[in-house]
Write a protein that holds these residues in place. Structure first.
Motif, short mmCIF file in Angstrom:
data_model
loop_
_atom_site.label_atom_id
_atom_site.label_comp_id
_atom_site.label_asym_id
_atom_site.label_seq_id
_atom_site.Cartn_x
_atom_site.Cartn_y
_atom_site.Cartn_z
N SER A 190 -5.36 15.43 0.88
CA SER A 190 -4.02 15.47 1.45
C SER A 190 -3.86 14.34 2.47
N ALA A 191 -2.61 14.11 2.86
CA ALA A 191 -2.31 13.06 3.84
C ALA A 191 -1.20 13.58 4.75
N THR A 192 -1.01 12.91 5.90
CA THR A 192 0.10 13.30 6.76
C THR A 192 1.39 12.67 6.22
N ILE A 193 2.51 13.29 6.57
CA ILE A 193 3.80 12.78 6.08
C ILE A 193 4.25 11.66 7.03
N PRO A 194 4.57 10.47 6.51
CA PRO A 194 4.98 9.36 7.39
C PRO A 194 6.12 9.77 8.31
N GLY A 217 5.23 12.03 -13.54
CA GLY A 217 5.94 11.09 -12.68
C GLY A 217 6.13 11.72 -11.32
N VAL A 218 5.94 10.95 -10.28
CA VAL A 218 6.09 11.45 -8.90
C VAL A 218 7.09 10.57 -8.18
N CYS A 219 7.98 11.18 -7.44
CA CYS A 219 8.91 10.40 -6.62
C CYS A 219 8.90 10.94 -5.19
N LEU A 220 8.74 10.04 -4.24
CA LEU A 220 8.87 10.38 -2.80
C LEU A 220 10.14 9.69 -2.31
N THR A 227 14.75 10.55 3.34
CA THR A 227 16.21 10.62 3.39
C THR A 227 16.82 9.97 4.63
N ASN A 228 16.03 9.76 5.71
CA ASN A 228 16.67 9.17 6.89
C ASN A 228 16.90 7.67 6.75
N ASP A 229 16.16 7.01 5.84
CA ASP A 229 16.45 5.60 5.58
C ASP A 229 16.63 5.29 4.09
N GLN A 230 16.70 6.33 3.26
CA GLN A 230 16.91 6.19 1.81
C GLN A 230 15.91 5.22 1.20
N ARG A 231 14.63 5.40 1.55
CA ARG A 231 13.60 4.59 0.88
C ARG A 231 12.80 5.49 -0.05
N CYS A 232 12.36 4.90 -1.13
CA CYS A 232 11.84 5.73 -2.21
C CYS A 232 10.73 5.01 -2.96
N CYS A 233 9.77 5.75 -3.48
CA CYS A 233 8.80 5.15 -4.40
C CYS A 233 8.56 6.11 -5.56
N VAL A 234 8.24 5.51 -6.70
CA VAL A 234 8.01 6.29 -7.93
C VAL A 234 6.71 5.82 -8.54
N ASP A 235 5.92 6.75 -9.04
CA ASP A 235 4.69 6.36 -9.72
C ASP A 235 4.41 7.36 -10.85
N MET A 272 -2.53 15.05 -7.09
CA MET A 272 -2.74 15.15 -5.65
C MET A 272 -3.44 13.92 -5.07
N GLU A 273 -4.30 13.30 -5.86
CA GLU A 273 -5.01 12.10 -5.36
C GLU A 273 -4.00 10.97 -5.19
N ARG A 274 -3.11 10.77 -6.18
CA ARG A 274 -2.12 9.70 -6.09
C ARG A 274 -1.07 10.02 -5.02
N LEU A 275 -0.72 11.30 -4.88
CA LEU A 275 0.25 11.68 -3.85
C LEU A 275 -0.27 11.25 -2.47
N LYS A 276 -1.54 11.50 -2.23
CA LYS A 276 -2.14 11.10 -0.95
C LYS A 276 -1.99 9.59 -0.75
N GLU A 277 -2.30 8.81 -1.79
CA GLU A 277 -2.20 7.35 -1.68
C GLU A 277 -0.75 6.91 -1.44
N LEU A 278 0.17 7.56 -2.12
CA LEU A 278 1.59 7.18 -1.96
C LEU A 278 2.07 7.47 -0.55
N LEU A 279 1.64 8.62 0.00
CA LEU A 279 2.05 8.96 1.38
C LEU A 279 1.42 7.98 2.37
N GLU A 280 0.17 7.62 2.13
CA GLU A 280 -0.53 6.73 3.08
C GLU A 280 0.03 5.31 3.05
N THR A 281 0.60 4.90 1.91
CA THR A 281 1.09 3.52 1.79
C THR A 281 2.61 3.46 1.72
N PHE A 282 3.26 4.59 1.97
CA PHE A 282 4.71 4.68 1.74
C PHE A 282 5.48 3.53 2.41
N ASP A 283 5.17 3.24 3.67
CA ASP A 283 5.93 2.20 4.38
C ASP A 283 5.80 0.82 3.73
#
Ligand SMILES: Cc1cn([C@H]2C[C@H](O)[C@@H](COP(=O)(O)OP(=O)(O)OP(=O)(O)O)O2)c(=O)[nH]c1=O
Length: 218
Positions: free
Chosen positions: A6-10, A118-121, A124-132, A189-200
């Protein structure tokens, strides 16, 4: 089930699971995420394009589910996903009834196939999004009529892409190599962690007037 990362939410934002799938909620809980559930409307999953591949389809559906739920949350990280099985160019979603489930099981019987999620994060406060998209390869043993009958009468196929539940403990289905179990069950869950960690770094800004989906890695 493998150990769940798991990862923390940005930005410490609340996490909203845009899914009614009990499996996705169980996976997030098992990894100790705090979240609320707000499933996307059914029409987020409508419209199939005949030329679309399985990874393209799950990326698009995950994006649409996140987009639908993002409109209802002012400051949150929305998480959506979509899972299908794919064999020989055919895309297998959730079976509509028992006959459809039987058809899917007979199609998969004795064959190697893939499960794509498919995963999408969507922040909503800046309307930024990633899909993998994550692919896991599986192999199903040749099923006898008796095995199919038994599985159909268990009703465990209901609501599951490809009409089987990897988590149901059947010894006739296994992952090939080191693929992600959680990906098969609906959320990698492994990719979700990576996506959260690199979201910015990876997230793209969505044009909310005419939103277009960011390209995934697949
Ligand atoms: C292949 C496979 C899929 N599944 C499930 C995961 C998903 O819940 C479902 C695929 O359907 P989805 O359309 O991805 O998800 P959903 O309709 O259950 O929920 P929502 O759209 O609200 O997010 O299949 C299993 O539980 N086990 C499996 O082995």
């Amino acid at each position: 089930m493998q150990r769940l990362p798991s990862a923390t939410i940005p930005g410490g934002l609340p996490l909203v699971l845009a899914s009614g799938s009990p499996r996705r909620a169980q996976l997030l809980k098992a990894a100790s995420y705090q979240f609320t559930i707000d499933p996307a409307g059914a029409d987020a999953e409508c419209g199939m394009c005949s030329r679309e591949t399985a990874p393209e389809l799950v990326a698009r559906y995950a994006f649409r589910k996140a987009q639908d739920v993002a409109t209802r949350h002012r400051s949150a990280m929305v998480l959506a996903a979509d899972t299908v099985a794919s064999v020989a160019g055919m895309i297998l979603g959730k079976p509509s009834d028992e006959l459809h489930a039987e058809e899917m099981l007979r199609t998969l019987s004795g064959r190697r196939h893939d499960v794509y999620t498919g995963v999408c994060l969507w922040r909503t406060n800046d309307q930024r999004c990633c899909v993998d998209v994550v692919r896991t390869e599986l192999v199903m043993e040749t099923l006898t009529d008796k095995m199919i009958e038994e599985y159909l009468s268990s009703m465990l196929w209901e609501g599951k892409a490809g009409a089987f539940g990897y988590q149901d403990g059947n010894d006739w289905i296994r992952i090939v190599g080191k693929g992600s179990e959680s990906n098969v069950v609906g959320l990698p869950m492994e990719r979700l962690k990576e996506l959260l960690e690199t979201f910015d770094q990876i997230a793209e800004t969505i044009d909310t007037v005419g939103p277009e989906m960011p390209t995934s890695n697949q």
